[in-house]
Scaffold this motif. Sequence first.
Motif, mmCIF file in Angstrom:
data_model
loop_
_atom_site.group_PDB
_atom_site.id
_atom_site.type_symbol
_atom_site.label_atom_id
_atom_site.label_comp_id
_atom_site.label_asym_id
_atom_site.label_seq_id
_atom_site.Cartn_x
_atom_site.Cartn_y
_atom_site.Cartn_z
ATOM 1 N N THR A 118 -3.615 107.485 -21.275
ATOM 2 C CA THR A 118 -3.393 107.154 -22.686
ATOM 3 C C THR A 118 -1.906 106.927 -22.954
ATOM 4 N N LEU A 119 -1.054 107.872 -22.504
ATOM 5 C CA LEU A 119 0.382 107.773 -22.790
ATOM 6 C C LEU A 119 1.025 106.581 -22.085
ATOM 7 N N LYS A 120 0.519 106.287 -20.892
ATOM 8 C CA LYS A 120 1.046 105.138 -20.155
ATOM 9 C C LYS A 120 0.905 103.871 -21.018
ATOM 10 N N ASN A 121 -0.134 103.846 -21.838
ATOM 11 C CA ASN A 121 -0.338 102.689 -22.717
ATOM 12 C C ASN A 121 0.362 102.839 -24.059
ATOM 13 N N SER A 122 0.370 104.073 -24.583
ATOM 14 C CA SER A 122 0.883 104.198 -25.949
ATOM 15 C C SER A 122 2.410 104.312 -26.009
ATOM 16 N N ILE A 123 3.033 104.857 -24.974
ATOM 17 C CA ILE A 123 4.505 104.946 -25.007
ATOM 18 C C ILE A 123 5.132 103.538 -25.110
ATOM 19 N N PRO A 124 4.721 102.571 -24.252
ATOM 20 C CA PRO A 124 5.285 101.213 -24.413
ATOM 21 C C PRO A 124 5.080 100.651 -25.810
ATOM 22 N N LYS A 125 3.896 100.918 -26.383
ATOM 23 C CA LYS A 125 3.641 100.392 -27.728
ATOM 24 C C LYS A 125 4.664 100.977 -28.721
ATOM 25 N N ALA A 126 4.879 102.299 -28.609
ATOM 26 C CA ALA A 126 5.822 102.948 -29.522
ATOM 27 C C ALA A 126 7.234 102.408 -29.315
ATOM 28 N N VAL A 127 7.625 102.246 -28.041
ATOM 29 C CA VAL A 127 8.979 101.780 -27.730
ATOM 30 C C VAL A 127 9.194 100.357 -28.268
ATOM 31 N N VAL A 128 8.217 99.501 -28.034
ATOM 32 C CA VAL A 128 8.355 98.127 -28.510
ATOM 33 C C VAL A 128 8.388 98.109 -30.038
ATOM 34 N N TYR A 129 7.505 98.914 -30.638
ATOM 35 C CA TYR A 129 7.432 98.957 -32.100
ATOM 36 C C TYR A 129 8.762 99.409 -32.695
ATOM 37 N N CYS A 130 9.307 100.478 -32.153
ATOM 38 C CA CYS A 130 10.508 101.066 -32.758
ATOM 39 C C CYS A 130 11.803 100.374 -32.347
ATOM 40 N N GLN A 131 11.883 99.902 -31.109
ATOM 41 C CA GLN A 131 13.171 99.391 -30.644
ATOM 42 C C GLN A 131 13.210 97.868 -30.542
ATOM 43 N N VAL A 132 12.270 97.309 -29.761
ATOM 44 C CA VAL A 132 12.343 95.872 -29.499
ATOM 45 C C VAL A 132 12.039 95.071 -30.764
ATOM 46 N N ARG A 133 10.929 95.441 -31.408
ATOM 47 C CA ARG A 133 10.542 94.707 -32.605
ATOM 48 C C ARG A 133 11.617 94.846 -33.697
ATOM 49 N N GLU A 134 12.150 96.050 -33.853
ATOM 50 C CA GLU A 134 13.198 96.261 -34.850
ATOM 51 C C GLU A 134 14.453 95.471 -34.508
ATOM 52 N N ALA A 135 14.799 95.445 -33.218
ATOM 53 C CA ALA A 135 16.003 94.705 -32.805
ATOM 54 C C ALA A 135 15.850 93.236 -33.166
ATOM 55 N N LYS A 136 14.646 92.726 -32.992
ATOM 56 C CA LYS A 136 14.411 91.319 -33.315
ATOM 57 C C LYS A 136 14.439 91.090 -34.823
ATOM 58 N N ARG A 137 13.899 92.074 -35.533
ATOM 59 C CA ARG A 137 13.752 91.881 -36.977
ATOM 60 C C ARG A 137 15.009 92.194 -37.771
ATOM 61 N N SER A 138 15.710 93.245 -37.358
ATOM 62 C CA SER A 138 16.736 93.739 -38.288
ATOM 63 C C SER A 138 17.991 94.267 -37.607
ATOM 64 N N LEU A 139 18.341 93.644 -36.470
ATOM 65 C CA LEU A 139 19.495 94.159 -35.733
ATOM 66 C C LEU A 139 20.747 94.201 -36.608
ATOM 67 N N LEU A 140 20.975 93.117 -37.388
ATOM 68 C CA LEU A 140 22.237 93.050 -38.140
ATOM 69 C C LEU A 140 22.042 93.246 -39.652
ATOM 70 N N ASN A 141 20.842 93.672 -40.054
ATOM 71 C CA ASN A 141 20.581 93.797 -41.500
ATOM 72 C C ASN A 141 21.579 94.691 -42.211
ATOM 73 N N HIS A 142 21.829 95.813 -41.580
ATOM 74 C CA HIS A 142 22.748 96.770 -42.138
ATOM 75 C C HIS A 142 24.131 96.142 -42.283
ATOM 76 N N PHE A 143 24.512 95.431 -41.231
ATOM 77 C CA PHE A 143 25.812 94.759 -41.181
ATOM 78 C C PHE A 143 25.926 93.728 -42.308
ATOM 79 N N TYR A 144 24.847 92.978 -42.517
ATOM 80 C CA TYR A 144 24.869 91.954 -43.570
ATOM 81 C C TYR A 144 25.174 92.588 -44.934
#
Length: 606
Positions: free
Chosen positions: A532-558
């Motif tokens: 279960t974790l082998k599948n869910s950890i990547p999902k969490a990591v992508v959700y929190c880090q990769v997807r956020e980096a794509k969506r809002s990396l510089l939002n704060h900066f803007y």
Amino acid sequence: MATMESLIGLINKIQRACTVLGDHGGEGMSLWEALPSVAVVGGQSSGKSSVLESVVGRDFLPRGSGIVTRRPLVLQLHKLDDGKAEYAEFLHAPKKKFTDFAAVRKEISDETDRITGKTKQISNVPIHLSIYSPNVVNLTLVDLPGLTKVAVEGQSESIVEDIENMVRSYVEKPNCIVLAISPANQDIATSDAIKLAREVDPTGERTFGVLTKLDLMDKGTNALDVLEGRAYRLQHPWVGIVNRSQADINKNVDMIVARRKEREYFETSPEYGHLASKMGAEYLAKLLSKHLETVIRQRIPSIIALINKTIDELNAELDRIGRPIAADGGAQLYMILELCRAFDRVFKEHLDGGRPGGDRIYGVFDHQLPAALKKLPLDRHLSMKNVQKVVTEADGYQPHLIAPEQGYRRLIDGSISYFKGPAEASVDAVHFILKELVRKSISETEELKRFPTLQNDIATAANDALERFREESRKTVLRLVEMESSYLTVEFFRKIHAEPEKNVNQSSSNTDYHLRRIGSNVNAYIGMVCDTLKNSIPKAVVYCQVREAKRSLLNHFYTQVGRREKERLSAMLDEDPQLMEKRNQIAKRLELYKSARDEIDSVAWK
Ligand SMILES: Nc1nc2c(ncn2[C@@H]2O[C@H](COP(=O)(O)OP(=O)(O)OP(=O)(O)O)[C@@H](O)[C@H]2O)c(=O)[nH]1
């Protein structure tokens, strides 16, 4: 139709612009080479300076024995309306108007010394002199050092060759009109000017033969063979000249008087009378102007093409190093945001493919995480000895009756806590990949290259954001692990209970068998959690880090940048001073070329 004056005047302007730009007609195809000019070539004492002065109608060239002209003199003649006062101007002293031509002569000689010293050396850096007068036609002439056959005292052995090479460098250009001066009292076959002219212009289409010192020929001889083109054939007619003799010069005979005397000489000459209208310095000047007009007309399309090409090149260069920054705060903010977006595009390309790097994130999930999970010390934790220890401790004073419920729970909790390590390691691994991609993207964003300060600001802002995403991601994956221990899957144990026992060696003692069975049950349950974790950890990591980096990396900066003062925005767009200087230079050149083009356009379409 453009008038001849405006055409040649225009060419004069462009040639002056070339010298301002440091274009002396050196290597490569320069604007200079595209424009016609007239170079005066001849052996020493052939009468070169005299012809030039006659054409100009003024005394202004330095005189003396030996090598006098040691730098090319680019002489631009500008016709003024009758009655206007004449004057001269040097490009190296643009604000100074010379009305005294003796002072012009002195300035030429001082300016020569400024580059070459008071030696007998030569230099190929031209002196630029403009003469404005009602007594001239518009013309650009280049006076070159006299060709010589031997080096004199104080000159290097190479001087003969050096002079010839420099003169050749001017006259070999296809656009150079050669004014080849030969003295009539020497055999034309030995003329240095004709020798060089023949070498660079074998067909004679751009050579004008000028025969000086007709008055000094031996009695009973004449130059008709040369003047009528029989001795040496050129495409243009030969022009005979009678300059002032040394005695005239010493007596300060006026130029205008000298011209009149020359005219009289031809008109009254028994030999040359029939050629009188085609002889003399004045006729030579007109002939040259007419020829220049034809040549320039032919050249206009290629000159415009060359100017356009240079403008394109300069524009491309400006695009490459970036256009100047606007002074207005709003425009600066816009520019900063544009630059951020350019960076963001590159960064996303790295994540989504198109640029390398994003695949390394999948490598973490596909390889690093499973490998780390495999290495967990579950065998030790579920060894018979440890199972016994944990179960006994959980039982307390009262051993369990049916199944060690507490023992199971503790063994499972203990096992699950091992998953925290690999979960956090995945978060960190992805974090470092993202950080590296930020660094790469900044260096790969062409538009950002000129702004080191902004590069730094973006790097800091992006890394701060990634740090926040990492923290969020860490919390999330730990929560996933904790969720596994907070509520166990009850069906799993019910199923086990119902199944006949297998895999466990039943021949050993009862207690051993019992402990092994607990161990193997827990192991099987943990195996399921692991999947279960082998599948869910990547999902969490992508959700929190990769997807956020794509969506809002510089939002704060803007948001931060939007609130900044104009001064701070300017500071963010700080550039390398050298680059700014370079841009200014290019912009200046561009302006010059553009105005040159405008002028040619306006004349060409008149
Ligand atoms: N009588 C007469 N003398 C001339 C004529 N042309 C030139 N001279 C004289 O010849 C000498 C050399 O003339 P320049 O005009 O200085 O010759 P140059 O080729 O410029 O000589 P360098 O500057 O030494 O290379 C001067 O004394 C002139 O007066 C001419 O047609 N007739």
